[in-house]
Scaffold this active site. Structure first.
Site, PDB file in Angstrom:
ATOM      1  N   TYR A 150      70.958  39.372  39.807  1.00 24.21           N
ATOM      2  CA  TYR A 150      70.555  38.242  38.959  1.00 24.21           C
ATOM      3  C   TYR A 150      71.300  38.278  37.623  1.00 24.21           C
ATOM      4  O   TYR A 150      71.950  37.294  37.238  1.00 24.21           O
ATOM      5  CB  TYR A 150      69.042  38.323  38.733  1.00 24.21           C
ATOM      6  CG  TYR A 150      68.462  37.148  37.972  1.00 24.21           C
ATOM      7  CD1 TYR A 150      68.384  35.882  38.549  1.00 24.21           C
ATOM      8  CD2 TYR A 150      67.966  37.312  36.678  1.00 24.21           C
ATOM      9  CE1 TYR A 150      67.826  34.814  37.856  1.00 24.21           C
ATOM     10  CE2 TYR A 150      67.403  36.249  35.983  1.00 24.21           C
ATOM     11  CZ  TYR A 150      67.335  35.005  36.576  1.00 24.21           C
ATOM     12  OH  TYR A 150      66.784  33.946  35.891  1.00 24.21           O
ATOM     13  N   ASP A 151      71.234  39.432  36.941  1.00 27.36           N
ATOM     14  CA  ASP A 151      71.808  39.528  35.589  1.00 27.36           C
ATOM     15  C   ASP A 151      73.327  39.313  35.608  1.00 27.36           C
ATOM     16  O   ASP A 151      73.863  38.518  34.829  1.00 27.36           O
ATOM     17  CB  ASP A 151      71.534  40.908  34.979  1.00 27.36           C
ATOM     18  CG  ASP A 151      70.052  41.224  34.864  1.00 27.36           C
ATOM     19  OD1 ASP A 151      69.241  40.427  35.363  1.00 27.36           O
ATOM     20  OD2 ASP A 151      69.707  42.266  34.286  1.00 27.36           O
ATOM     21  N   GLY A 153      75.114  38.098  38.061  1.00 26.15           N
ATOM     22  CA  GLY A 153      75.421  36.770  38.619  1.00 26.15           C
ATOM     23  C   GLY A 153      75.400  35.729  37.512  1.00 26.15           C
ATOM     24  O   GLY A 153      76.311  34.900  37.386  1.00 26.15           O
ATOM     25  N   ARG A 191      55.643  36.993  38.951  1.00 28.05           N
ATOM     26  CA  ARG A 191      55.884  36.983  37.506  1.00 28.05           C
ATOM     27  C   ARG A 191      54.576  37.252  36.782  1.00 28.05           C
ATOM     28  O   ARG A 191      53.487  36.996  37.292  1.00 28.05           O
ATOM     29  CB  ARG A 191      56.497  35.649  37.083  1.00 28.05           C
ATOM     30  CG  ARG A 191      57.985  35.623  37.431  1.00 28.05           C
ATOM     31  CD  ARG A 191      58.700  34.469  36.799  1.00 28.05           C
ATOM     32  NE  ARG A 191      58.887  33.388  37.743  1.00 28.05           N
ATOM     33  CZ  ARG A 191      59.650  32.327  37.513  1.00 28.05           C
ATOM     34  NH1 ARG A 191      60.292  32.219  36.371  1.00 28.05           N
ATOM     35  NH2 ARG A 191      59.777  31.376  38.410  1.00 28.05           N
ATOM     36  N   VAL A 193      52.830  36.065  34.188  1.00 25.46           N
ATOM     37  CA  VAL A 193      51.804  35.078  33.830  1.00 25.46           C
ATOM     38  C   VAL A 193      51.048  34.622  35.081  1.00 25.46           C
ATOM     39  O   VAL A 193      49.814  34.602  35.105  1.00 25.46           O
ATOM     40  CB  VAL A 193      52.426  33.874  33.084  1.00 25.46           C
ATOM     41  CG1 VAL A 193      51.395  32.780  32.876  1.00 25.46           C
ATOM     42  CG2 VAL A 193      53.008  34.317  31.737  1.00 25.46           C
ATOM     43  N   THR A 215      57.349  44.358  25.564  1.00 25.73           N
ATOM     44  CA  THR A 215      57.053  43.040  24.988  1.00 25.73           C
ATOM     45  C   THR A 215      57.859  41.936  25.677  1.00 25.73           C
ATOM     46  O   THR A 215      58.919  42.167  26.245  1.00 25.73           O
ATOM     47  CB  THR A 215      57.381  42.991  23.477  1.00 25.73           C
ATOM     48  OG1 THR A 215      58.799  43.055  23.311  1.00 25.73           O
ATOM     49  CG2 THR A 215      56.693  44.115  22.725  1.00 25.73           C
ATOM     50  N   PRO A 285      63.259  45.481  30.945  1.00 27.43           N
ATOM     51  CA  PRO A 285      63.523  45.528  29.500  1.00 27.43           C
ATOM     52  C   PRO A 285      62.263  45.885  28.697  1.00 27.43           C
ATOM     53  O   PRO A 285      61.178  45.418  28.999  1.00 27.43           O
ATOM     54  CB  PRO A 285      63.989  44.107  29.178  1.00 27.43           C
ATOM     55  CG  PRO A 285      64.499  43.566  30.467  1.00 27.43           C
ATOM     56  CD  PRO A 285      63.636  44.188  31.531  1.00 27.43           C
TER      57      PRO A 285
HETATM   58  P1  NAD Z   1      62.265  28.520  40.706  1.00 30.41           P
HETATM   59  O1  NAD Z   1      62.438  29.625  41.698  1.00 30.41           O
HETATM   60  O2  NAD Z   1      60.938  27.860  40.609  1.00 30.41           O
HETATM   61  O3  NAD Z   1      63.372  27.391  40.930  1.00 30.41           O
HETATM   62  C1  NAD Z   1      64.654  27.658  41.411  1.00 30.41           C
HETATM   63  C2  NAD Z   1      65.012  26.582  42.436  1.00 30.41           C
HETATM   64  O4  NAD Z   1      66.337  26.811  42.915  1.00 30.41           O
HETATM   65  C3  NAD Z   1      64.084  26.584  43.649  1.00 30.41           C
HETATM   66  O5  NAD Z   1      63.612  25.281  43.902  1.00 30.41           O
HETATM   67  C4  NAD Z   1      64.989  27.097  44.776  1.00 30.41           C
HETATM   68  O6  NAD Z   1      64.597  26.616  46.056  1.00 30.41           O
HETATM   69  C5  NAD Z   1      66.343  26.619  44.323  1.00 30.41           C
HETATM   70  N1  NAD Z   1      67.467  27.369  44.894  1.00 30.41           N
HETATM   71  C6  NAD Z   1      67.634  28.707  44.932  1.00 30.41           C
HETATM   72  N2  NAD Z   1      68.812  29.015  45.506  1.00 30.41           N
HETATM   73  C7  NAD Z   1      69.417  27.821  45.813  1.00 30.41           C
HETATM   74  C8  NAD Z   1      70.653  27.474  46.420  1.00 30.41           C
HETATM   75  N3  NAD Z   1      71.530  28.397  46.824  1.00 30.41           N
HETATM   76  N4  NAD Z   1      70.936  26.154  46.570  1.00 30.41           N
HETATM   77  C9  NAD Z   1      70.062  25.194  46.174  1.00 30.41           C
HETATM   78  N5  NAD Z   1      68.885  25.483  45.607  1.00 30.41           N
HETATM   79  C10 NAD Z   1      68.566  26.781  45.423  1.00 30.41           C
HETATM   80  O7  NAD Z   1      62.692  29.117  39.284  1.00 30.41           O
HETATM   81  P2  NAD Z   1      62.589  28.466  37.832  1.00 30.41           P
HETATM   82  O8  NAD Z   1      61.708  29.338  37.041  1.00 30.41           O
HETATM   83  O9  NAD Z   1      62.324  27.031  37.910  1.00 30.41           O
HETATM   84  O10 NAD Z   1      64.068  28.706  37.295  1.00 30.41           O
HETATM   85  C11 NAD Z   1      65.035  27.653  37.269  1.00 30.41           C
HETATM   86  C12 NAD Z   1      66.306  28.163  36.613  1.00 30.41           C
HETATM   87  O11 NAD Z   1      66.027  28.585  35.278  1.00 30.41           O
HETATM   88  C13 NAD Z   1      66.929  29.356  37.332  1.00 30.41           C
HETATM   89  O12 NAD Z   1      68.338  29.208  37.302  1.00 30.41           O
HETATM   90  C14 NAD Z   1      66.514  30.526  36.487  1.00 30.41           C
HETATM   91  O13 NAD Z   1      67.446  31.579  36.579  1.00 30.41           O
HETATM   92  C15 NAD Z   1      66.474  29.917  35.097  1.00 30.41           C
HETATM   93  N6  NAD Z   1      65.554  30.654  34.206  1.00 30.41           N
HETATM   94  C16 NAD Z   1      64.199  30.577  34.371  1.00 30.41           C
HETATM   95  C17 NAD Z   1      63.367  31.321  33.515  1.00 30.41           C
HETATM   96  C18 NAD Z   1      61.860  31.261  33.634  1.00 30.41           C
HETATM   97  O14 NAD Z   1      61.187  31.953  32.872  1.00 30.41           O
HETATM   98  N7  NAD Z   1      61.285  30.479  34.513  1.00 30.41           N
HETATM   99  C19 NAD Z   1      63.922  32.140  32.533  1.00 30.41           C
HETATM  100  C20 NAD Z   1      65.306  32.210  32.433  1.00 30.41           C
HETATM  101  C21 NAD Z   1      66.129  31.452  33.259  1.00 30.41           C
HETATM  102  N1  UDP Z   2      54.534  42.802  34.654  1.00 27.91           N
HETATM  103  C1  UDP Z   2      53.315  43.470  34.685  1.00 27.91           C
HETATM  104  N2  UDP Z   2      52.442  43.173  35.697  1.00 27.91           N
HETATM  105  C2  UDP Z   2      52.704  42.254  36.651  1.00 27.91           C
HETATM  106  C3  UDP Z   2      53.955  41.558  36.618  1.00 27.91           C
HETATM  107  C4  UDP Z   2      54.843  41.876  35.604  1.00 27.91           C
HETATM  108  O1  UDP Z   2      53.015  44.326  33.833  1.00 27.91           O
HETATM  109  O2  UDP Z   2      51.850  42.038  37.530  1.00 27.91           O
HETATM  110  C5  UDP Z   2      55.473  43.109  33.547  1.00 27.91           C
HETATM  111  C6  UDP Z   2      56.907  43.405  33.980  1.00 27.91           C
HETATM  112  O3  UDP Z   2      57.065  44.777  34.263  1.00 27.91           O
HETATM  113  C7  UDP Z   2      57.680  42.976  32.752  1.00 27.91           C
HETATM  114  C8  UDP Z   2      56.870  41.815  32.186  1.00 27.91           C
HETATM  115  O4  UDP Z   2      55.557  41.940  32.746  1.00 27.91           O
HETATM  116  O5  UDP Z   2      57.708  44.014  31.794  1.00 27.91           O
HETATM  117  C9  UDP Z   2      57.444  40.435  32.524  1.00 27.91           C
HETATM  118  O6  UDP Z   2      57.672  40.407  33.926  1.00 27.91           O
HETATM  119  P1  UDP Z   2      58.237  39.127  34.696  1.00 27.91           P
HETATM  120  O7  UDP Z   2      58.531  39.567  36.093  1.00 27.91           O
HETATM  121  O8  UDP Z   2      57.301  37.994  34.521  1.00 27.91           O
HETATM  122  O9  UDP Z   2      59.545  38.717  33.928  1.00 27.91           O
HETATM  123  P2  UDP Z   2      60.843  39.523  33.397  1.00 27.91           P
HETATM  124  O10 UDP Z   2      60.693  40.986  33.679  1.00 27.91           O
HETATM  125  O11 UDP Z   2      61.962  38.917  34.151  1.00 27.91           O
HETATM  126  O12 UDP Z   2      60.852  39.229  31.952  1.00 27.91           O
END
Ligand code: NAD
Ligand code: UDP
Ligand code: UDP
Length: 329
Positions: A150-151, A153, A191, A193, A215, A285
């Protein structure tokens, strides 16, 4: 509402997901025409159910690692699994989605001369040694760990965006999105939340990874979408030259520990759930908070919804889903 002359044709990849479906709602509300391209890997048609007969909306089941030929004015590239359990499920496909997907969407933008937005992430900073994170910090990322698909990519996608910008003059907008939450998050995506709210509503133990002292800073979905739209709407430069490409951090600078988040969720749900401790996942992190000075300066943007208000709205959504699931069971 935009009239048919001002109306834009917009492609949103990943539009069936959490962020994408909210973004599409806002684009349609203001009068744009939207094509959503999504392979439904983590997204769901349920997120778009209310748009099924919308005259300006079209859904394409499509994987962006394959070329896509459509005619649009603007592209929002959001497709990518975003939660750790989803992106680790098929890590090679995750990297392909970020990298091949970016190449295809940039190729499309280049052919059309279209402005293109990239949903990058705070994960490009890895486990940061600079706090809060400013956009000029290069990050501390493990290239060979289980988060790397992910990171790295997303980092490679940023490289591609900036090279298409420099080499081909593309009008790009790269936003580094920090943890975002709200209605339509997947209830089982692991996740924090969604996990905590589901656990609290079901009276199950709340799983704190590590000691709960790490945090995060959580941004409510409406604020985030507002920032994304402002960024994409900033004008291009003089004589049609590309506008400000970013990167720009978008997130809420209110930082709290995961333990404090658990307590808030328990309080707001009136739950009797207990806290239990589980091992911290690798490369998790320790601290994360965006410096949003750049977003304030360039977009006049900052988040408005407090964590308490955002959590209340999200809890209401998950409660409603539970009722819905119970009816269908
Ligand atoms: P999500 O998983 O709800 O949405 C991602 C969508 O992409 C899904 O509908 C999935 O089916 C689609 N998808 C995945 N691979 C695909 C592919 N190869 N071709 C077409 N569609 C594909 O996630 P989200 O939280 O809505 O995140 C959306 C974007 O925002 C992502 O790029 C994610 O990396 C970025 N983002 C989200 C957060 C967050 O906190 N939610 C934080 C940082 C970045
Ligand atoms: N986390 C947790 N309990 C859970 C899910 C996640 O303590 O049931 C922690 C996780 O280890 C991270 C933070 O909450 O430190 C945020 O996790 P999330 O997967 O939502 O996002 P990201 O790590 O990508 O920020
Ligand atoms: N591409 C696409 N739709 C288009 C134009 C291009 O999906 O409308 C894809 C195509 O698969 C191509 C990639 O975008 O491989 C990169 O395009 P670019 O023009 O940058 O490179 P080239 O075609 O020279 O490989």
């Amino acid at each position: 509402m935009r009239n048919y002359i001002e109306r834009k044709r917009v492609l949103v990849t990943g539009g069936a997901g959490f962020l994408g479906s909210h973004l599409i709602d806002r684009l349609l509300e203001r009068g744009d025409e939207v094509i959503c391209a999504d392979n439904l890997f983590t997204g769901s048609k349920r997120n778009l159910e209310h748009l099924r007969s919308h005259p300006r909306f079209e859904f394409l089941r499509h994987d962006i690692t394959f070329p896509l030929y459509v005619e649009v004015d603007l592209i929002y590239n959001l497709a990518c699994p975003a939660s750790p359990i989803h992106y680790r499920h098929d890590p090679v496909q995750t990297t392909k989605t970020s990298v091949h997907g970016a190449i295809n969407m940039l190729g499309l933008a280049k052919r059309l001369g279209a402005r293109i937005f990239q949903a990058s992430t705070s994960e490009v900073y890895g486990d940061p040694s600079v706090h809060p994170q400013t956009e000029d910090y290069w990050g501390n990322v493990n290239p060979v760990g289980t988060r790397s698909c992910y990171d790295e990519g997303k980092r490679c996608a940023e490289t591609l965006f900036f090279d298409y910008h420099r080499q081909h003059g593309l009008d790009i907008r790269v936003a580094r999105i920090f943890n975002t939450y709200g209605p339509r998050m997947h209830p089982n995506d692991g996740r924090v939340v969604s996990n905590f709210i589901m656990q609290a509503l079901q009276g199950q133990d709340i799983t704190l990874y590590g000691n709960g002292e790490q945090t995060r800073s959580f941004c409510y979905i409406d604020d985030l979408v507002d920032g994304v739209l402002r960024f994409m709407d900033t004008p291009s430069g003089e004589d049609g030259a590309p506008g400000f490409p970013g990167p720009i951090n978008l997130g809420n600078p209110d930082e709290l520990t995961i333990g404090q988040l658990a307590e808030q969720v328990i309080r707001l749900t009136n739950s009797s759930s207990k806290l239990v401790f589980r091992p911290l996942p690798p490369d998790d992190p320790i601290r994360r908070r965006p410096d949003i000075a750049r977003a304030r300066e360039h977009l006049g943007w900052e988040p408005k919804v407090t964590l308490e208000e955002g959590l209340r709205r999200t809890i209401a959504y998950f409660e409603q889903c539970r009722v819905g699931y119970a009816h269908h069971a």
